[in-house]
Motif scaffolding. Structure first.
Motif, PDB file in Angstrom:
ATOM      1  N   GLN A  21       0.824  -1.304   0.046  1.00 26.89           N
ATOM      2  CA  GLN A  21       0.127   0.042   0.046  1.00 26.89           C
ATOM      3  C   GLN A  21       0.752   1.123   0.155  1.00 26.89           C
ATOM      4  O   GLN A  21       0.117   2.292  -0.129  1.00 26.89           O
ATOM      5  N   PRO A  23       2.319   4.303  -0.946  1.00 27.52           N
ATOM      6  CA  PRO A  23       1.866   5.189  -2.242  1.00 27.52           C
ATOM      7  C   PRO A  23       3.392   5.495  -2.858  1.00 27.52           C
ATOM      8  O   PRO A  23       4.251   6.056  -1.896  1.00 27.52           O
ATOM      9  N   LYS A  51       1.342   8.818   5.576  1.00 26.85           N
ATOM     10  CA  LYS A  51       0.648   7.802   4.793  1.00 26.85           C
ATOM     11  C   LYS A  51       1.708   6.498   4.640  1.00 26.85           C
ATOM     12  O   LYS A  51       1.119   5.325   4.551  1.00 26.85           O
ATOM     13  N   THR A  55       0.876   2.694   6.259  1.00 25.82           N
ATOM     14  CA  THR A  55       0.996   1.634   5.127  1.00 25.82           C
ATOM     15  C   THR A  55       2.236   0.515   5.057  1.00 25.82           C
ATOM     16  O   THR A  55       2.005  -0.445   4.771  1.00 25.82           O
ATOM     17  N   THR A 145       9.994   0.230   0.828  1.00 23.36           N
ATOM     18  CA  THR A 145       9.388  -0.577  -0.398  1.00 23.36           C
ATOM     19  C   THR A 145      10.369  -1.389  -1.182  1.00 23.36           C
ATOM     20  O   THR A 145       9.959  -2.474  -1.695  1.00 23.36           O
TER      21      THR A 145
END
Ligand SMILES: [Zn+2]
Length: 934
Positions: A21, A23, A51, A55, A145
């Motif tokens: 998730q 972004p 955010k 996430t 990520t």
């Protein structure tokens, strides 16, 4: 191996699921970080990292405190999900090893093996250096990520503290840049004000003082909470013809910190440059390739050295507006300072972001591969410090070595062997040269030992300022003790409440640095050549500039000392205010007396200054007398409680008094913001002086006497007259954006444009003073004296072929250093000061007063250099030239006065010991024509 890969795949799988998730920056900001002509604001950035934290199970959002403009300052803790669950344990290990207390070597090694390296990466400190904040966004995205093996290993071994260093600045600069709808016309130039509310660029000079909230927030994480082994501070810009300047840095390094700091910088610098080279990214420069050194304390990076942390700085090029790598031929010759030269080419913002990610990864990879070593080394440096502070120890410094050489030369002269030495031949005494007895007489001399500790007596006249100094140490993790009962050390008695700072602690280098003189080497380009400017100050000893009284103790000592828990701030004891007879006396020696006075005046309560020494009290001439009243008592009690102000009472009203009134104070500033002015604005708020900020056009408009009683001009406000030989570093000064193209400047900021000019401004200032106004000038703004024809001249000149010239750097050079002055403390300007003071001198102006003016009393010296050795801390080449030079004077002009202070009496809001030299001018009195107050 099977097992490991199994764990790895599991990790990868978790990572994949949990990070689905997060972004991308493009999804959130609408553009990629590094896209041309695009900058993110802090508001957008804060929303993004929230955010990410929501996430990703690799990231935790921490609000580390409010900024000066009231924003939340964030720190993202990034590490593996497993580590996230055990942050408290890893923090505890990091702290234990950093403090190095009560641990055996074996216990330290066991903790180091269990622990995780803590690495600090920040961005955005200098807000116009926009790569900083943007690489921070990018590295947060990539670390939360990426699933490659290196990233997974890093997340397993390292806890990364991604911290925004200046939220207010990013908001200002990004909005300023993006406001232009035409991308090609966007610029970060011509900002209307400072990108940190008070300090602007000087926000990176606040790290031992911590005046600013951002600094307090950052240092709380660095020195109280996490104690990272590595901290990495991103800046711009690289020298022309390079991409980025980084570690290791040029000499001199500061002699008080551990040698492992320097060798660790070699290792981390090599990790960074080697990775860039391996990735085919040329343009890294180090050592003599840039002017950054490790001498200065007080920068976000440099203060870490005094805490056994490896502090990295890089200065990279790049901007969202594409630029060029210029052709600088000398940079194209490979050397150990420029191993892989970059060729001239077009340069894009994304290039700088990619380089920054590589540089961050180089550090994180090193931190992963060497995690136990880094943790253990921090313990080892702490242990070394404790050992050095637990025995007789002699620090090495140029001054001591010069003493040895001097003794040797003297002996050679006495034995007639000087001919050899003078001729540069082999020194007398055989092969080794210098005899050991000279070493022994200097570096085994008991008087030359380092202090085992420092005592700050609670009975000093400005104890609240001493407490502020203690808090500056405490905020950077220094261990401080407080006496719970009266005690005696080395034959001197001290009251309960006195503070003790011992040097047998891990952060001994920081303690030594803030109590002892910096002994900067004589650093010249070549023998007989011009001086090499230090990166920032050469000397700054905070205990001196704050005017704190303390005793150095050379032998082991003890007493009824209670250990203050790390990070626990102190307040001066709330003093009870006794019932008054005739009234209260607030000692002019205590800075907090000015706070109480300003609060009293604001309430319309009568306050007087005592113009003669008061018999039977310890209050100095110039102290404040407040007639007894219930209202006065309430106000005074508040300051006594909040600031520890000591208040005495007096049975009989003093006879020699002078009534004071609030002055209408104007403070010069300029478009873009003057840092010196910002710091004075900060001081004025702290000490409750109401002020109005004025710009050159306000001066030029005139009618000044109707509006103000005092106008203050700090360094850089008043340009030199063309015909004079003024002193000081800013002799060409005069503020920003006087002439150039101001089409870009929105209407609302135009009133801030312009500069002080001899044609328009000086006549108005002359009129103001003649009509009874007072002007206070500091640093190069003392130029005003020359404009007004005050009979003074530059004392730092020499005659060359019958022509007077400024002394060249080869003969006289005093960069930022602490010097001792004598004062006439019977003069109102120096009330409360005592007869000697340490001032911060930064290539400051020094004067001669014409004998006639002196004898007539039209120009009166306030402070001067009484001898040929005024250096207290730093570097003062040719300091004998200062002897008898006037550091400060007051000139009577018409009904008013011009005050001139050459040294930086308000420097970075640090020099509490000389604030009074400004404060004393900031009251109106009955002797002045009454103006309406507001
Ligand atoms: Zn910078």
């Amino acid at each position: 191996m099977r097992k490991i890969s199994c764990v790895l795949s599991l990790l990868l799988l978790t990572a994949f699921i949990s990070n689905a998730q997060v972004p991308t920056p493009k999804e959130h900001f609408g553009f990629n970080i590094g896209d041309n002509y695009m900058l993110a604001t802090y508001t957008q950035t804060e929303a993004y990292v929230k955010k990410v934290a929501a996430t990703s199970d690799r990231a935790k959002y921490v609000d580390i405190g409010k900024t000066e403009e009231g924003r939340s300052q964030f720190m993202m803790i990034i590490t593996s999900p497993e580590n996230q669950k055990k942050l408290d344990r890893y923090k505890e290990i990091s702290r234990k090893l950093a403090h190095a207390e009560n641990l055996t070597d074996q216990e330290a090694r066991t903790l180091a093996a269990e622990g995780k390296t803590v690495v600090w990466i920040d961005g955005g400190l200098h807000a116009t250096e926009v790569v900083g904040a943007h690489q921070l966004i990018e590295i947060i995205y990539q670390l939360t990520t990426r699933k490659d093996a290196e990233t997974m290993r890093i997340l397993n071994d390292v806890i990364i503290l991604c911290t925004h260093a200046n939220p207010d600045g990013q908001e200002l600069v990004s909005n300023w840049y993006m406001r232009n709808p035409t991308p090609e016309r966007r610029t970060t130039n011509q900002l209307p004000r400072l990108y940190e509310k008070y300090a602007g660029h000087d926000n990176n000079r606040d790290f031992y003082m911590m005046n600013l909230r951002e600094t307090q927030n950052i240092n709380n994480q660095l020195y109280i909470e996490w104690l990272p082994q590595i901290m990495y501070n991103h800046h711009q810009t690289g020298p022309p013809g390079t991409v980025v300047a980084g570690a290791p840095y040029r000499d001199p390094f500061n002699y008080v910190f551990d040698p492992m700091i320097v060798t660790s910088l070699d290792a981390l610098g090599a990790a960074q440059s080697n990775r860039l080279n391996a990735e085919g990214k040329p343009g890294y420069t180090e050592k003599s390739g840039s002017n950054y050194s490790t001498w200065y304390n007080g920068g976000l990076r440099t203060t870490t050295y005094f805490h056994n942390m490896v502090g990295l700085l890089t200065e990279i090029i790049g901007s969202p507006t594409p630029s060029d790598i210029p052709l600088v031929p000398q940079r194209l010759i490979p050397s150990s300072a420029n191993t892989f030269p970059i060729l001239p080419q077009k340069w894009y913002f994304r290039n700088s972001i990619d380089y920054s990610v590589s540089l961050n990864y180089a550090v994180l990879d090193y931190a992963s591969r060497h995690h136990d070593e880094l943790l253990y080394n921090m313990y080892k440096m702490g242990r070394n410090s404790i050992d050095r502070g637990s025995k007789d120890y002699w620090s090495l410094s140029p001054k001591r070595i010069a003493e040895i050489e001097q003794l040797n030369r003297a002996a050679q002269t006495a034995t007639g062997a000087n001919a050899n030495a003078a001729g540069g031949g082999r020194p007398g005494g055989g092969g080794g040269g210098v005899q050991m007895k000279f070493y022994d007489s200097v570096l085994k001399n008991p008087e030359n030992r380092d202090a085992r500790g420092y005592i700050l007596s609670a009975d000093q006249p400005d104890f609240p300022t001493a407490v502020k100094f203690m808090n500056a140490l405490i905020r950077t993790g220094v261990l401080v003790h407080k006496a719970s009962a009266p005690f005696t050390v080395a034959g001197k008695s001290y009251p309960a409440g006195s503070y003790v700072v011992k040097t047998n602690q891990a952060f001994r280098p920081h303690v030594m640095d803030l109590f002892e003189p910096q002994d900067h080497p004589n650093d010249f380009l070549y023998p007989g050549g011009p001086p090499v400017a230090p990166y920032d100050a050469a000397g700054w000893t905070l205990a001196y500039t704050m005017g704190v009284k303390f005793d150095r103790v050379l032998d082991a000592f003890d007493g009824p000392f209670e250990r203050i828990p790390y990070g626990e701030l102190q307040s001066a004891k709330a003093n009870a205010v006794a019932a008054a007879g005739a009234g209260y006396i607030l000692n002019a020696q205590a800075n907090s007396s000015f706070v109480a006075t300003n609060d009293l005046l604001k309430e319309g309560i009568e306050v007087y200054r005592v113009t003669e020494a008061l018999a039977g009290t310890n209050a100095s001439i110039g102290s404040f007398f407040v007639p007894a009243s219930a209202k006065a008592k309430t106000v005074i009690e508040k300051t006594a409680a909040d600031l520890g102000l000591q208040v005495s009472t007096i049975a009989k009203r003093p006879t020699a008094v002078k009534k004071i009134a609030p002055a209408r104070i104007a403070l010069w500033d300029t478009y873009g913001g003057s840092m010196s002015s910002g710091w004075v604005r900060f001081i004025m708020e702290q000490y409750h002086f109401p002020i109005e900020v004025v710009y050159p056009r306000d001066i030029d408009t005139g009618g000044l006497r109707d509006k103000y009683d005092v106008i203050v001009f700090v360094e850089g406000a008043i340009p030199a007259p063309p015909s004079a030989l003024p002193g000081g570093r800013g002799f060409g000064g005069g503020g920003n954006f006087g002439g150039g193209n101001n089409d870009n400047v929105p209407e609302e900021f135009r009133r801030m444009l312009g500069r002080i000019t001899p044609e328009k401004s000086i006549p108005q200032l002359k009129k103001f003073i003649e009509e009874g106004g007072n002007v206070v000038t500091i640093g190069s703004s003392t130029n005003l004296a020359y404009h007004l024809g005050v009979p003074v001249s530059n004392a730092l000149v020499e005659m060359v072929n019958g022509v007077q010239q400024r002394l060249p750097g080869e003969k006289f050079y005093v960069p930022g250093s602490v010097l001792r002055i004598s004062l006439d403390s019977t003069d109102q300007a120096a009330w409360g000061m005592g007869s000697l003071a340490d001032v911060y001198f930064d290539a400051s102006p020094v004067f001669n007063i014409s004998p006639e003016a002196n004898s007539k009393g039209t120009v009166k010296p306030i402070a001067w250099f009484p001898n040929n050795k005024p250096l207290r801390s730093g570097w003062a080449w040719g300091q004998a030239y200062l002897q008898d030079g006037v550091a400060a004077f007051v000139a009577n002009i018409g009904q008013g006065k011009l005050y001139a202070f050459g040294p930086e009496i308000t420097f970075r809001a640090q020099t509490h010991g000389t604030f009074k030299l400004l404060f004393n001018e900031l009251y109106a009195s009955a002797a002045m024509p009454a103006g309406k107050t507001k």
